[in-house]
Each structure stands twice: as C-alpha cells, then as structure tokens.
Write a protein that holds these residues in place. Structure first.
Motif, PDB file in Angstrom:
ATOM      1  N   ILE A  48       7.163 -11.457  -2.535  1.00  0.00           N
ATOM      2  CA  ILE A  48       6.307 -10.606  -3.312  1.00  0.00           C
ATOM      3  C   ILE A  48       5.101 -11.350  -3.711  1.00  0.00           C
ATOM      4  CG2 ILE A  48       6.256  -9.501  -5.675  1.00  0.00           C
ATOM      5  CD1 ILE A  48       9.275  -8.967  -4.927  1.00  0.00           C
ATOM      6  N   GLN A  49       5.071 -12.641  -3.760  1.00  0.00           N
ATOM      7  CA  GLN A  49       3.808 -13.362  -4.060  1.00  0.00           C
ATOM      8  C   GLN A  49       2.844 -13.304  -2.888  1.00  0.00           C
ATOM      9  OE1 GLN A  49       4.544 -17.251  -6.225  1.00  0.00           O
ATOM     10  NE2 GLN A  49       6.739 -16.731  -6.057  1.00  0.00           N
ATOM     11  N   MET A  50       3.580 -13.350  -1.756  1.00  0.00           N
ATOM     12  CA  MET A  50       2.800 -13.279  -0.439  1.00  0.00           C
ATOM     13  C   MET A  50       2.011 -12.159  -0.282  1.00  0.00           C
ATOM     14  SD  MET A  50       5.232 -14.937   2.652  1.00  0.00           S
ATOM     15  CE  MET A  50       4.246 -14.267   3.719  1.00  0.00           C
ATOM     16  N   VAL A  51       2.419 -10.981  -0.625  1.00  0.00           N
ATOM     17  CA  VAL A  51       1.592  -9.798  -0.524  1.00  0.00           C
ATOM     18  C   VAL A  51       0.744  -9.371  -1.759  1.00  0.00           C
ATOM     19  CG1 VAL A  51       3.502  -8.775   0.770  1.00  0.00           C
ATOM     20  CG2 VAL A  51       3.456  -8.245  -1.532  1.00  0.00           C
ATOM     21  N   GLN A  52       0.814 -10.404  -2.784  1.00  0.00           N
ATOM     22  CA  GLN A  52      -0.013 -10.329  -3.802  1.00  0.00           C
ATOM     23  C   GLN A  52       0.263  -9.309  -4.861  1.00  0.00           C
ATOM     24  OE1 GLN A  52      -3.001 -12.890  -4.318  1.00  0.00           O
ATOM     25  NE2 GLN A  52      -1.168 -13.681  -3.017  1.00  0.00           N
ATOM     26  N   ALA A  53       1.404  -8.764  -5.128  1.00  0.00           N
ATOM     27  CA  ALA A  53       1.576  -7.894  -5.906  1.00  0.00           C
ATOM     28  C   ALA A  53       1.311  -8.303  -7.285  1.00  0.00           C
ATOM     29  CB  ALA A  53       3.218  -7.501  -5.863  1.00  0.00           C
ATOM     30  N   PRO A  54       1.634  -9.595  -7.715  1.00  0.00           N
ATOM     31  CA  PRO A  54       1.492  -9.951  -9.093  1.00  0.00           C
ATOM     32  C   PRO A  54      -0.103  -9.738  -9.584  1.00  0.00           C
ATOM     33  CG  PRO A  54       2.739 -11.562  -8.246  1.00  0.00           C
ATOM     34  CD  PRO A  54       2.475 -10.524  -7.113  1.00  0.00           C
ATOM     35  N   SER A  55      -0.885  -9.838  -8.668  1.00  0.00           N
ATOM     36  CA  SER A  55      -2.267  -9.540  -9.001  1.00  0.00           C
ATOM     37  C   SER A  55      -2.657  -7.964  -9.509  1.00  0.00           C
ATOM     38  CB  SER A  55      -3.356 -10.019  -7.619  1.00  0.00           C
ATOM     39  OG  SER A  55      -2.975  -8.961  -6.867  1.00  0.00           O
ATOM     40  N   LEU A  56      -1.782  -7.170  -8.982  1.00  0.00           N
ATOM     41  CA  LEU A  56      -1.954  -5.822  -9.471  1.00  0.00           C
ATOM     42  C   LEU A  56      -1.246  -5.472 -10.728  1.00  0.00           C
ATOM     43  CD1 LEU A  56      -2.931  -5.326  -6.570  1.00  0.00           C
ATOM     44  CD2 LEU A  56      -2.039  -3.224  -6.673  1.00  0.00           C
ATOM     45  N   TRP A  57      -0.176  -6.457 -10.962  1.00  0.00           N
ATOM     46  CA  TRP A  57       0.566  -6.132 -12.006  1.00  0.00           C
ATOM     47  C   TRP A  57      -0.260  -6.691 -13.526  1.00  0.00           C
ATOM     48  CZ3 TRP A  57       5.259  -9.625 -10.347  1.00  0.00           C
ATOM     49  CH2 TRP A  57       6.046  -9.124  -9.581  1.00  0.00           C
ATOM     50  N   ASN A  58      -1.052  -7.852 -13.125  1.00  0.00           N
ATOM     51  CA  ASN A  58      -1.883  -8.047 -14.240  1.00  0.00           C
ATOM     52  C   ASN A  58      -2.895  -7.223 -14.619  1.00  0.00           C
ATOM     53  OD1 ASN A  58      -0.630 -10.733 -14.192  1.00  0.00           O
ATOM     54  ND2 ASN A  58      -2.055 -11.721 -12.575  1.00  0.00           N
ATOM     55  N   GLU A  59      -3.241  -6.047 -13.679  1.00  0.00           N
ATOM     56  CA  GLU A  59      -4.288  -5.201 -14.113  1.00  0.00           C
ATOM     57  C   GLU A  59      -3.379  -3.960 -14.713  1.00  0.00           C
ATOM     58  OE1 GLU A  59      -6.368  -4.373 -10.508  1.00  0.00           O
ATOM     59  OE2 GLU A  59      -7.021  -6.308 -10.336  1.00  0.00           O
ATOM     60  N   GLY A  60      -2.154  -4.143 -14.919  1.00  0.00           N
ATOM     61  CA  GLY A  60      -1.452  -2.924 -15.366  1.00  0.00           C
ATOM     62  C   GLY A  60      -0.879  -2.030 -14.351  1.00  0.00           C
ATOM     63  N   VAL A  61      -0.755  -2.319 -13.261  1.00  0.00           N
ATOM     64  CA  VAL A  61      -0.501  -1.560 -12.164  1.00  0.00           C
ATOM     65  C   VAL A  61       0.914  -1.988 -11.571  1.00  0.00           C
ATOM     66  CG1 VAL A  61      -0.931  -0.536  -9.838  1.00  0.00           C
ATOM     67  CG2 VAL A  61      -2.822  -1.041 -11.536  1.00  0.00           C
ATOM     68  N   LYS A  62       1.996  -1.400 -11.878  1.00  0.00           N
ATOM     69  CA  LYS A  62       3.327  -1.675 -11.507  1.00  0.00           C
ATOM     70  C   LYS A  62       4.162  -0.500 -11.016  1.00  0.00           C
ATOM     71  CE  LYS A  62       3.455  -5.271 -15.133  1.00  0.00           C
ATOM     72  NZ  LYS A  62       4.250  -5.636 -16.274  1.00  0.00           N
ATOM     73  N   GLY A  63       3.356   0.597 -10.426  1.00  0.00           N
ATOM     74  CA  GLY A  63       4.042   1.782  -9.910  1.00  0.00           C
ATOM     75  C   GLY A  63       4.474   2.744 -10.784  1.00  0.00           C
ATOM     76  N   LYS A  64       4.095   2.771 -11.965  1.00  0.00           N
ATOM     77  CA  LYS A  64       4.721   3.928 -13.127  1.00  0.00           C
ATOM     78  C   LYS A  64       4.406   5.365 -12.603  1.00  0.00           C
ATOM     79  CE  LYS A  64       4.222   4.654 -17.850  1.00  0.00           C
ATOM     80  NZ  LYS A  64       3.296   4.203 -18.994  1.00  0.00           N
ATOM     81  N   ARG A  65       5.384   6.071 -12.839  1.00  0.00           N
ATOM     82  CA  ARG A  65       5.470   7.185 -12.395  1.00  0.00           C
ATOM     83  C   ARG A  65       5.436   7.794 -10.764  1.00  0.00           C
ATOM     84  NH1 ARG A  65       2.405   7.436 -17.009  1.00  0.00           N
ATOM     85  NH2 ARG A  65       0.408   7.385 -15.966  1.00  0.00           N
ATOM     86  N   VAL A  66       5.889   6.779  -9.988  1.00  0.00           N
ATOM     87  CA  VAL A  66       6.099   6.848  -8.595  1.00  0.00           C
ATOM     88  C   VAL A  66       7.581   6.748  -8.404  1.00  0.00           C
ATOM     89  CG1 VAL A  66       5.323   6.147  -6.086  1.00  0.00           C
ATOM     90  CG2 VAL A  66       3.765   5.855  -8.332  1.00  0.00           C
ATOM     91  N   VAL A  67       7.969   7.846  -7.313  1.00  0.00           N
ATOM     92  CA  VAL A  67       9.390   7.809  -6.984  1.00  0.00           C
ATOM     93  C   VAL A  67       9.406   7.628  -5.646  1.00  0.00           C
ATOM     94  CG1 VAL A  67      11.450   9.119  -6.865  1.00  0.00           C
ATOM     95  CG2 VAL A  67       9.853   9.363  -8.785  1.00  0.00           C
ATOM     96  N   ILE A  68      10.546   6.585  -5.270  1.00  0.00           N
ATOM     97  CA  ILE A  68      10.756   6.369  -4.009  1.00  0.00           C
ATOM     98  C   ILE A  68      12.406   6.685  -3.574  1.00  0.00           C
ATOM     99  CG2 ILE A  68      10.718   4.289  -2.057  1.00  0.00           C
ATOM    100  CD1 ILE A  68       9.051   3.364  -5.152  1.00  0.00           C
ATOM    101  N   ALA A  69      12.290   7.514  -2.574  1.00  0.00           N
ATOM    102  CA  ALA A  69      13.736   7.740  -2.035  1.00  0.00           C
ATOM    103  C   ALA A  69      14.214   6.617  -1.105  1.00  0.00           C
ATOM    104  CB  ALA A  69      13.582   8.938  -0.963  1.00  0.00           C
ATOM    105  N   VAL A  70      15.132   5.818  -1.245  1.00  0.00           N
ATOM    106  CA  VAL A  70      15.695   4.730  -0.525  1.00  0.00           C
ATOM    107  C   VAL A  70      16.871   5.424   0.362  1.00  0.00           C
ATOM    108  CG1 VAL A  70      16.477   2.508  -0.394  1.00  0.00           C
ATOM    109  CG2 VAL A  70      14.954   3.123  -1.989  1.00  0.00           C
ATOM    110  N   LEU A  71      16.533   5.630   1.614  1.00  0.00           N
ATOM    111  CA  LEU A  71      17.728   5.995   2.551  1.00  0.00           C
ATOM    112  C   LEU A  71      18.414   4.905   3.076  1.00  0.00           C
ATOM    113  CD1 LEU A  71      16.001   8.434   2.188  1.00  0.00           C
ATOM    114  CD2 LEU A  71      16.457   9.327   4.411  1.00  0.00           C
ATOM    115  N   ASP A  72      19.697   4.586   2.589  1.00  0.00           N
ATOM    116  CA  ASP A  72      20.257   3.539   3.453  1.00  0.00           C
ATOM    117  C   ASP A  72      21.774   3.528   3.103  1.00  0.00           C
ATOM    118  OD1 ASP A  72      20.622   0.262   3.534  1.00  0.00           O
ATOM    119  OD2 ASP A  72      18.213   0.444   3.616  1.00  0.00           O
ATOM    120  N   THR A  73      22.449   2.270   2.454  1.00  0.00           N
ATOM    121  CA  THR A  73      23.933   2.023   2.493  1.00  0.00           C
ATOM    122  C   THR A  73      24.438   2.536   1.090  1.00  0.00           C
ATOM    123  OG1 THR A  73      23.771  -0.141   1.913  1.00  0.00           O
ATOM    124  CG2 THR A  73      24.032   0.230   4.249  1.00  0.00           C
TER     125      THR A  73
END
Length: 329
Positions: A27-52
C-alpha cells in the motif's frame, strides 16, 4: 466442451501472524497514503468482492461491510452466509478496505464499503483451494449491478472463455461499473508467450499483473496483451479469518490494490470535476497514475500503479525508458 469450474487464481501463503500493526508495504508502494493525507480515502464508494466470502467480524473489517450474499452450495446454499472457509476472500477484502483503527493493517481505501459476494465454495478435493461455477459468478455480477456498486473486484479465474460471463461483464461496464480482475498465475517467465485466465483476459476488464517489492515482474504473473497494469503481489500482508493476518503472494493480491485505488480515484475525481466520471474516464485516470518499470508490455501493461504520478512525470519516464530514482530500492 466449456469447462464449468472456476478456481482461485493460485496463491502462496508466506506466513501467518496473530497480531500486527502496520501500513502494508504494498500500500505504501502504490502511494495510497499520499491521497489519505488529502482526505481521499474512498468515502461513499462501494466495491463488490467476488471471492470465497469474508470474515465479517474481523476487527479490521467490522463496519466496512454493507452486505453480502452466498451464491455457492456452502452452508446448505444459505444466501445470507458468506463465511470464508479458505481465507482468500478475507485477505483480498483487507487489502481493499481494512479500516484505520491504529492496529492490524489498513487497506488502500479505508473509508470505502464492501459488498461480499461469495462465488467460490469449499473444494472437496483440496482443503486449501476453492472452486465455483461460472453461473455463480454470472449471478453475482448481475446482483452487483442491481445493487449499483461502483467497482467489482475478482481475484479468480478459469481456463475457458464463457459467453455468459463475458456478457455479464460487458453489462456491468455499460453501467459504468469498473471491473478489476487478476491476470493469472500461470506465467512461465517468458514474456513472449501468452497465458490467459478468464475473466482476466477479457478486454473490458482491468487486468492486473503482479510485481515484487523490488519492482520486478513476478515469475508467476501471466503475460499477454490484455494486461493493463501491475501492482504489488508478493508477500502481501492482510487480514485472514479468526482475527489473524497472513502474507500471501499472487496476482490475487495485486488485484485488490487496484480495486482500492479506483475507489480513491472515484472520490478524488468527483470532488475535482464536480461530477461522477464514466467508466472509460476513470480507467484513463487510473492509467495516468502508472509508471513503466522496463518490463515487456505483455508483463506490465502500462506499468506500476503509482497514485501520485503527475502526467508530465509519466511522459518523461516513458521517454527516458528507465526506472525513476524514487522507484529503486
């Protein structure tokens, strides 16, 4: 005759841990924390996980799950039971959206919500694996469409093209749902040979290959012209059932990094453009946030997911055909 069984995209368990507190390296490699610091954390987005399925009571996932449905024969076909008897689905869910709680792990999009759709059930011939029918996956995709999810994440695959599965995916994309799939782990180390796993090989999906922490193409990752980009896929730490954690490897583990990243981009671009972008527009935004690593395009597609990459830097790196200093160890 079309093969009717779909299996987990094979993965390897590296270690199991009872406790952990960290932002996983991938998660650090893809630089997600840089967006968290801007208040972007995926709010109001829904992901369907098709798995086990998923351990919905895991401390890092509790409260992140808005619903679920079982499409398999597990638990006497009870549609309300999404118990994860394998661990794969819980691991994927954690990489996408494990919450920020100052313990355990955190996902790429810690404020996104998950819809757990169990499409892979226990394999009577192999306790470490899980299998499902194409029909289960097709039904789950149609269910996800009806639930108006934003993203569908599938770390699974079968050896054969299935027209019904392809049609369901095309319908989802036409509804502006982003469909993210594992490229597969049948790679032979030869970039010139093609290995295909479905649905990852369909042009309509976002096909994700895997790289190591050293930004090298994983030996197991499939190579073909449908690979769109790569993400960390080796020794990825995330949640597993019973409140535990494990490090797993596979394109199954790379895929949720991209699914979570799309949740961040959907929130960010909606705030930036003051409208919801279409599926093709969001795909374009995703590809803008990649950097080439010098591997063959059949292995890495457009390159490594890197969420803070400006367009000008991306163009510069492509023109130089080299790995930028900040991607080296």
């Amino acid at each position: 005759m079309v093969e009717r069984k779909v299996k987990l995209v094979p993965y390897t368990t590296e270690e199991t841990l009872d406790t952990i507190t960290e932002v996983p390296e991938g998660i650090q490699m893809v630089q997600a924390p840089s967006l968290w610091n801007e208040g972007v954390k995926g709010k109001r987005v829904v992901i369907a996980v098709l798995d086990t399925g998923c351990d919905i009571h895991h401390p890092d996932l509790k409260g992140q799950i808005i619903g679920g449905r079982n499409f398999t024969t597990d638990d006497n076909r009870d549609p309300k039971r999404v118990t994860d008897y394998n661990g794969h689905g819980t691991h994927v869910a954690g990489t996408i959206a494990a919450k920020e709680n100052n313990r355990g792990v955190i996902g790429v999009a810690p404020e996104a919500k998950l819809l757990i759709l169990k499409v892979l059930g226990t394999d009577p011939n192999n306790s470490k694996s899980a299998t499902g029918r194409y029909e289960w996956i097709i039904n789950a995709i149609h269910y996800a469409i009806k639930q108006k999810v934003d993203i569908i994440s599938m770390s699974l695959g079968g050896p054969s093209h299935h027209p019904g599965l392809h049609d369901a995916i095309k319908k989802a994309v036409n509804e502006n749902i982003l469909v993210v799939c594992a490229a597969g782990n049948e790679g032979d180390g030869n970039e010139q040979t093609n290995e295909f796993t479905y649905p990852g090989a369909y042009n309509e999906v976002i096909s994700v290959g895997a790289v190591s922490a050293r930004r090298e193409a994983s030996l197991f990752t499939n190579s073909n012209n449908e690979v769109d980009l790569v993400a960390p896929g080796e020794k990825i730490r995330s949640t597993i059932p019973d409140g535990k954690y494990a490090s797993l490897s596979g394109t199954s583990m790379a895929t949720p990094h991209v699914s979570g990243a799309l949740a961040l981009l959907k929130q960010e671009t909606k705030e930036q453009f003051e409208r919801t972008l279409s599926e093709p527009e969001l795909y374009a935004q995703l590809i803008k946030r990649t950097v080439p690593l010098g591997n063959a395009k059949t292995l890495e597609g457009n390159g490594l997911l890197y969420l803070t990459t400006p367009n000008i830097l991306s163009r510069y790196v492509r023109s130089q055909q080299t790995t930028p200093w900040f991607l080296k160890l």
